[in-house]
Design a protein around this motif. Structure first.
Motif, mmCIF file in Angstrom:
data_model
loop_
_atom_site.group_PDB
_atom_site.id
_atom_site.type_symbol
_atom_site.label_atom_id
_atom_site.label_comp_id
_atom_site.label_asym_id
_atom_site.label_seq_id
_atom_site.Cartn_x
_atom_site.Cartn_y
_atom_site.Cartn_z
ATOM 1 N N THR A 26 -13.637 0.441 15.370
ATOM 2 C CA THR A 26 -14.125 1.306 16.504
ATOM 3 C C THR A 26 -13.147 2.009 17.146
ATOM 4 N N ILE A 27 -12.347 0.994 17.719
ATOM 5 C CA ILE A 27 -11.117 1.319 18.549
ATOM 6 C C ILE A 27 -10.038 2.249 17.777
ATOM 7 N N ARG A 28 -9.807 2.111 16.614
ATOM 8 C CA ARG A 28 -8.851 2.907 16.108
ATOM 9 C C ARG A 28 -9.576 4.294 15.785
ATOM 10 N N SER A 29 -10.744 4.340 15.324
ATOM 11 C CA SER A 29 -11.521 5.711 15.141
ATOM 12 C C SER A 29 -11.796 6.354 16.258
ATOM 13 N N SER A 30 -11.510 5.837 17.455
ATOM 14 C CA SER A 30 -12.014 6.428 18.745
ATOM 15 C C SER A 30 -11.045 7.380 19.205
ATOM 16 N N PHE A 31 -9.724 7.393 18.908
ATOM 17 C CA PHE A 31 -8.783 8.017 19.619
ATOM 18 C C PHE A 31 -8.592 9.550 19.152
ATOM 19 N N VAL A 32 -8.675 10.556 20.441
ATOM 20 C CA VAL A 32 -8.727 11.768 20.273
ATOM 21 C C VAL A 32 -7.491 12.639 20.416
ATOM 22 N N ASN A 33 -6.580 11.827 20.783
ATOM 23 C CA ASN A 33 -5.296 12.742 21.240
ATOM 24 C C ASN A 33 -4.018 12.121 20.698
ATOM 25 N N VAL A 34 -4.142 11.801 19.288
ATOM 26 C CA VAL A 34 -3.089 11.161 18.570
ATOM 27 C C VAL A 34 -3.343 11.793 17.149
ATOM 28 N N SER A 35 -2.247 11.680 16.266
ATOM 29 C CA SER A 35 -2.542 12.201 14.938
ATOM 30 C C SER A 35 -2.857 10.738 14.208
ATOM 31 N N LEU A 36 -3.073 11.204 12.769
ATOM 32 C CA LEU A 36 -3.588 10.133 12.041
ATOM 33 C C LEU A 36 -2.604 9.206 11.826
ATOM 34 N N ARG A 37 -1.156 9.517 11.979
ATOM 35 C CA ARG A 37 -0.093 8.485 11.435
ATOM 36 C C ARG A 37 -0.168 7.557 12.695
ATOM 37 N N GLU A 38 -0.068 8.365 13.767
ATOM 38 C CA GLU A 38 0.053 7.505 15.299
ATOM 39 C C GLU A 38 -1.150 6.767 15.386
ATOM 40 N N ARG A 39 -2.374 6.976 14.898
ATOM 41 C CA ARG A 39 -3.624 6.147 14.919
ATOM 42 C C ARG A 39 -3.360 4.734 14.122
ATOM 43 N N LYS A 40 -2.807 5.042 12.949
ATOM 44 C CA LYS A 40 -2.591 3.980 11.889
ATOM 45 C C LYS A 40 -1.547 2.910 12.815
ATOM 46 N N ALA A 41 -0.667 3.541 13.596
ATOM 47 C CA ALA A 41 0.380 2.555 13.863
ATOM 48 C C ALA A 41 -0.035 2.018 15.235
ATOM 49 N N ILE A 42 -1.195 2.028 16.231
ATOM 50 C CA ILE A 42 -1.673 1.570 17.319
ATOM 51 C C ILE A 42 -1.686 -0.032 17.032
ATOM 52 N N VAL A 43 -1.166 -0.491 17.866
ATOM 53 C CA VAL A 43 -1.309 -2.149 17.947
ATOM 54 C C VAL A 43 -2.422 -2.351 18.662
ATOM 55 N N VAL A 44 -3.662 -2.964 17.940
ATOM 56 C CA VAL A 44 -4.761 -3.320 18.831
ATOM 57 C C VAL A 44 -4.689 -4.769 19.098
ATOM 58 N N PRO A 45 -5.165 -5.012 20.319
ATOM 59 C CA PRO A 45 -5.179 -6.496 20.707
ATOM 60 C C PRO A 45 -6.319 -7.352 19.845
ATOM 61 N N ASP A 46 -5.555 -8.681 19.395
ATOM 62 C CA ASP A 46 -6.549 -9.489 18.319
ATOM 63 C C ASP A 46 -7.269 -10.337 19.290
ATOM 64 N N ASP A 47 -7.608 -10.433 20.558
ATOM 65 C CA ASP A 47 -8.409 -10.984 21.016
ATOM 66 C C ASP A 47 -9.836 -10.276 21.645
ATOM 67 N N LEU A 48 -10.220 -9.448 20.886
ATOM 68 C CA LEU A 48 -11.395 -8.701 21.077
ATOM 69 C C LEU A 48 -12.642 -9.482 21.192
ATOM 70 N N ALA A 49 -12.879 -10.530 20.529
ATOM 71 C CA ALA A 49 -14.095 -11.203 20.499
ATOM 72 C C ALA A 49 -14.213 -12.130 21.857
#
Length: 163
Positions: free
Chosen positions: A8-31
């Protein structure tokens, strides 16, 4: 705030390119997050310390923005534009965000002063000591929460208006 997953986080970004979206480091403690105590979800990229990411709920959907911190520090001790915390328990820095859509591709950005590590939700939920006799500290806290939510939504809608 709705509970978020990495997808959900990765697909939510509206101001980045597809390449930038894939490179985002999402925190691993979401739960482990207390989503009900967050008005938005924000974090910094440990590999790129000038990058910040915020995801907020707009109209029932997650919307994400990438922010870039200014390299030069502010000259004075500023106040966060979102939580408007006057006690300044943490650092506040200047962030710029690329607008969504064509405006962002043309290089248009919007800047704002924010808590350096996105502590706004915790700041507005603090129960401050009574300011005067008869002061309702809980009502004041509730007003701060609503104010934060309003300012976050306004910032996101402003960035989306160029799409």
């Amino acid at each position: 705030m709705i509970a978020l997953t990495e997808s959900t986080i990765r697909s939510s970004f509206v101001n980045v390119s597809l390449r930038e979206r894939k490179a985002i480091v999402v925190p691993d403690d979401l739960a482990d997050r207390e989503w009900e105590r967050l008005d938005y979800f924000g974090w910094r990229d440990p590999k790129s310390p000038l990058l910040g990411f915020v995801v907020a709920e707009l109209d029932g959907a997650a919307v994400g923005l990438q922010l870039r911190q200014a390299e030069q520090p502010t000259r004075s001790r500023p106040q966060c534009s979102w939580c408007a915390d006057v006690t300044l328990p943490n650092d506040v820095v200047f962030f710029a965000a690329r607008r969504a859509g064509r405006a962002g591709k043309a290089g248009n950005t919007v800047g704002t002063l924010l808590c350096a590590h996105f502590e706004c939700s915790a700041n507005v939920r603090r129960l401050d000591p009574p300011a005067y006799l008869g002061h309702d500290a809980e009502a004041a806290r509730d007003r701060r929460i609503v104010g934060l939510q309003t300012r976050v939504e306004s910032f996101f809608r402003d960035l989306l208006s160029g799409a």
